[in-house]
Scaffold this motif. Structure first.
Motif, mmCIF file in Angstrom:
data_model
loop_
_atom_site.group_PDB
_atom_site.id
_atom_site.type_symbol
_atom_site.label_atom_id
_atom_site.label_comp_id
_atom_site.label_asym_id
_atom_site.label_seq_id
_atom_site.Cartn_x
_atom_site.Cartn_y
_atom_site.Cartn_z
ATOM 1 N N PRO A 163 0.839 -1.245 -0.001
ATOM 2 C CA PRO A 163 0.000 -0.074 -0.191
ATOM 3 C C PRO A 163 0.877 1.241 -0.007
ATOM 4 C CG PRO A 163 0.194 -0.847 2.256
ATOM 5 C CD PRO A 163 0.756 -1.844 1.285
ATOM 6 N N ILE A 164 0.420 2.359 -0.380
ATOM 7 C CA ILE A 164 1.134 3.478 -0.807
ATOM 8 C C ILE A 164 0.686 4.527 0.607
ATOM 9 C CG2 ILE A 164 1.050 3.651 -3.181
ATOM 10 C CD1 ILE A 164 -1.214 5.388 -3.110
ATOM 11 N N GLY A 165 1.469 5.391 1.095
ATOM 12 C CA GLY A 165 1.180 6.117 2.252
ATOM 13 C C GLY A 165 1.554 5.445 3.459
ATOM 14 N N PHE A 166 2.272 4.411 3.731
ATOM 15 C CA PHE A 166 2.835 3.859 4.804
ATOM 16 C C PHE A 166 4.123 3.689 4.754
ATOM 17 C CE2 PHE A 166 -1.473 2.470 4.362
ATOM 18 C CZ PHE A 166 -2.051 2.344 5.533
ATOM 19 N N LEU A 167 4.878 3.437 5.816
ATOM 20 C CA LEU A 167 6.257 2.876 5.829
ATOM 21 C C LEU A 167 6.736 1.926 4.881
ATOM 22 C CD1 LEU A 167 7.277 3.669 9.274
ATOM 23 C CD2 LEU A 167 7.518 5.206 7.577
ATOM 24 N N GLU A 168 7.935 1.963 4.356
ATOM 25 C CA GLU A 168 8.412 0.895 3.399
ATOM 26 C C GLU A 168 8.637 -0.370 4.231
ATOM 27 O OE1 GLU A 168 10.588 2.125 -0.219
ATOM 28 O OE2 GLU A 168 10.431 4.139 0.887
ATOM 29 N N LEU A 169 9.208 -1.327 3.593
ATOM 30 C CA LEU A 169 9.370 -2.565 4.320
ATOM 31 C C LEU A 169 10.896 -2.525 4.953
ATOM 32 C CD1 LEU A 169 8.035 -5.499 2.080
ATOM 33 C CD2 LEU A 169 7.337 -4.964 4.321
ATOM 34 N N THR A 170 11.586 -1.739 4.216
ATOM 35 C CA THR A 170 12.969 -1.581 4.862
ATOM 36 C C THR A 170 13.298 0.136 4.664
ATOM 37 O OG1 THR A 170 14.167 -1.594 2.546
ATOM 38 C CG2 THR A 170 13.782 -3.672 3.665
ATOM 39 N N PRO A 171 14.250 0.630 5.498
ATOM 40 C CA PRO A 171 14.732 2.085 5.289
ATOM 41 C C PRO A 171 15.723 1.988 4.271
ATOM 42 C CG PRO A 171 15.781 0.769 7.252
ATOM 43 C CD PRO A 171 15.026 -0.194 6.700
ATOM 44 N N LEU A 172 15.860 1.091 3.391
ATOM 45 C CA LEU A 172 16.900 1.076 2.412
ATOM 46 C C LEU A 172 17.052 2.720 1.339
ATOM 47 C CD1 LEU A 172 17.316 -2.348 1.135
ATOM 48 C CD2 LEU A 172 19.154 -0.925 1.958
ATOM 49 N N THR A 173 15.465 2.711 0.973
ATOM 50 C CA THR A 173 15.424 3.896 0.002
ATOM 51 C C THR A 173 15.836 5.353 0.763
ATOM 52 O OG1 THR A 173 13.796 2.850 -1.319
ATOM 53 C CG2 THR A 173 13.884 5.159 -1.269
ATOM 54 N N GLY A 174 15.132 5.325 1.987
ATOM 55 C CA GLY A 174 15.632 6.489 3.050
ATOM 56 C C GLY A 174 16.931 6.592 3.072
ATOM 57 N N LEU A 175 17.622 5.538 3.280
ATOM 58 C CA LEU A 175 19.090 5.579 3.754
ATOM 59 C C LEU A 175 20.010 5.964 2.464
ATOM 60 C CD1 LEU A 175 19.600 2.589 6.035
ATOM 61 C CD2 LEU A 175 19.507 4.921 6.849
ATOM 62 N N ILE A 176 19.597 5.481 1.439
ATOM 63 C CA ILE A 176 20.133 5.882 0.125
ATOM 64 C C ILE A 176 20.141 7.478 -0.251
ATOM 65 C CG2 ILE A 176 20.027 5.752 -2.357
ATOM 66 C CD1 ILE A 176 19.322 2.665 -2.046
ATOM 67 N N ARG A 177 18.788 7.823 -0.142
ATOM 68 C CA ARG A 177 18.601 9.044 -0.145
ATOM 69 C C ARG A 177 19.532 9.999 0.715
ATOM 70 N NH1 ARG A 177 13.253 9.294 0.463
ATOM 71 N NH2 ARG A 177 13.280 9.508 2.602
ATOM 72 N N TRP A 178 19.575 9.605 2.021
ATOM 73 C CA TRP A 178 20.754 10.481 2.955
ATOM 74 C C TRP A 178 22.021 10.169 2.343
ATOM 75 C CZ3 TRP A 178 20.057 8.944 8.783
ATOM 76 C CH2 TRP A 178 18.861 9.520 9.196
ATOM 77 N N CYS A 179 22.414 9.309 2.201
ATOM 78 C CA CYS A 179 23.798 9.140 1.678
ATOM 79 C C CYS A 179 24.211 10.019 0.254
ATOM 80 C CB CYS A 179 24.383 7.590 1.538
ATOM 81 S SG CYS A 179 24.167 6.426 3.014
#
Length: 448
Positions: free
Chosen positions: A231-247
């Motif tokens: 589903p959209i609008g919820f946290l993803e299964l992993t923080p991978l995308t967010g961590l890639i964005r950080w780096c």
């Protein structure tokens, strides 16, 4: 429920809150004997709102307010209840009944009390509360998840210097909560402006957690039944995308932050030196984090294969790479390319490495043509150019033809024969179609 309400009205606020938890415990325990997932109806929710969150039932009535001591006592009552309840299913449904957003005027009180309860659970290491909070983060819209993350960051990274050590210690107590917390934090701090750059203490804690055991950020994925349509609008299964964005964005975001000056155009020497030290520390941490993220991406091929999801489920969504590339392009234009050439080069190098490893491991489902279109407006970078136009290496996955990435041949999970990125996505559910299976354990052993 009306008889229970009349008896509760005769009690003081704290004893009424304790009594309503007792009645709902009995109510849901009996329901769980006949149905594995009982439906939480309106009656229990109204009791909780009136006697726990102090929202009056009668229209126009003034809301009651607990003083600070009463609120602390209420938090202790709730902490003790979740600690003493031995049935996880009952704990989870009571927690969900208490804190699932209802879209009404009680939600502000609900979220405020949740932040304080989880903060107390961190301070006194109440693992059952942290486990319930992890499940709550998994099934609650992201707009509420970031509010909880912000409350914890304020308590442990901003208000009291050094208190982050208390938060750091829950790594071994509840890894599942840590995984969900990291996912929520990366949604909260997206580096889009100077106001949403993660505090240094928070960054250092997360990097320490992940560097000690990179598998930490895969716990939710490894222990969750995968729905066909996430589903959209919820946290993803992993923080991978967010961590890639950080780096990827960090070099440019910190370069942009170096712009403040006084009216005379000069920055005080001490302020500049302190800022420089902080930036150096942050750059080292982001470099360490980038290495850990690449290690996790390399692990994923095995885990996706074990779950029969290799080439069918993308944990790093291409649709989330689009705004990341747009942000990089905007930041590169905003900064003077001549003065920020090193930062732009580092950012693009990290993007290229993340894309290459994510595609090769089956975590990112897109074609090379997708990448060419996506990255066409970015400044030139040799490594990125190799990724989007160079030869494709042979995949070690035996089931795939030579010279191709897996997603080109296997339809992504939940899309049938539809291309990986259809113009119009099918209707998505408004709430996750799965629940966390508490009985499925994850062999969590920190790498020493």
């Amino acid at each position: 429920m009306s008889d229970i309400r009349h008896s509760l009205l005769r009690r003081d606020a704290l004893s009424a809150a304790k009594e309503v938890l007792y009645h709902l415990d009995i109510y849901f325990s009996s329901q769980l004997q006949s149905a594995p997932l009982p439906i939480v109806d309106k009656g229990p929710v109204e009791l909780l709102e009136e006697f726990v969150f102090q929202v009056p039932k009668e229209r126009g009535a003034q809301p009651k307010r607990l003083n600070s001591l009463q609120e602390l006592q209420l938090l202790e009552i709730m902490c003790n209840y979740f600690q003493e309840q031995t049935k996880d299913s009952v704990r989870q449904i009571i927690f969900s009944s208490l804190f699932s957003p209802q879209g009404n005027k009680a939600d502000d009180s609900r979220m405020s009390l949740l932040g304080k309860l989880v903060s107390m659970a961190v301070a006194v290491c109440r693992i059952p509360v942290l486990e319930c909070a992890a499940s709550w983060l998994q099934r609650t819209p992201v707009v509420y998840c970031v509010r909880l993350a912000r409350a914890l960051v304020d308590d442990y990274c901003c208000l009291v210097p050094g208190s982050v050590q208390t938060l750091k210690q829950i790594f071994s107590a509840s890894p599942r909560f840590c995984c969900q917390f990291i996912t929520a934090v990366t949604a909260l701090y997206d580096l889009s402006s100077d106001d949403v750059i993660p505090p240094l203490d928070l960054l250092e804690m997360i990097v320490t957690w992940i560097f000690e055991d990179p598998r930490l950020i895969l716990i939710t994925f490894l222990n969750t039944p995968i729905a066909a349509n996430l589903p959209i609008g919820f946290l993803e299964l992993t923080p991978l995308t967010g961590l890639i964005r950080w780096c990827v964005k960090a070099p440019l975001a910190y370069k942009r932050r170096k712009k403040p000056s006084l009216s005379n155009g000069h920055v005080p020497t001490k302020v500049a030196q302190a800022s420089g030290v902080m930036d150096r520390d942050a750059h080292l941490l982001f470099s360490k984090l980038h290495l850990s993220v690449l290690q996790v991406l390399m692990m994923l091929q095995v885990h996706l294969t074990e779950k029969n999801l290799y080439g069918r489920l993308g944990l790093v969504l291409f649709d989330h790479m689009v705004p990341l590339v747009e942000d990089i392009n905007r930041l590169a234009d905003e900064l003077n390319p001549l003065n920020a050439s090193q930062e732009i080069e580092l950012s693009l190098d990290r993007l290229a490495q993340a894309l290459q490893v994510a595609m090769a491991s089956g975590a990112l489902l897109c074609t090379r043509e997708d990448l060419r279109t996506l990255c066409s407006r970015l400044p030139h970078n040799n490594l990125l150019q190799l990724v989007i136009s160079g030869p494709v290496q042979q995949s070690p996955h035996a089931a795939l033809p030579p010279g191709f990435y897996p997603h080109i041949h296997t339809p992504p999970l939940g899309y049938g024969a539809v291309p990986a990125h259809p113009a119009a996505h099918p209707a998505l559910p408004t709430h996750p179609g799965h629940t966390f299976l508490s009985g499925m354990t994850f062999p969590f052993r920190p790498i020493r």
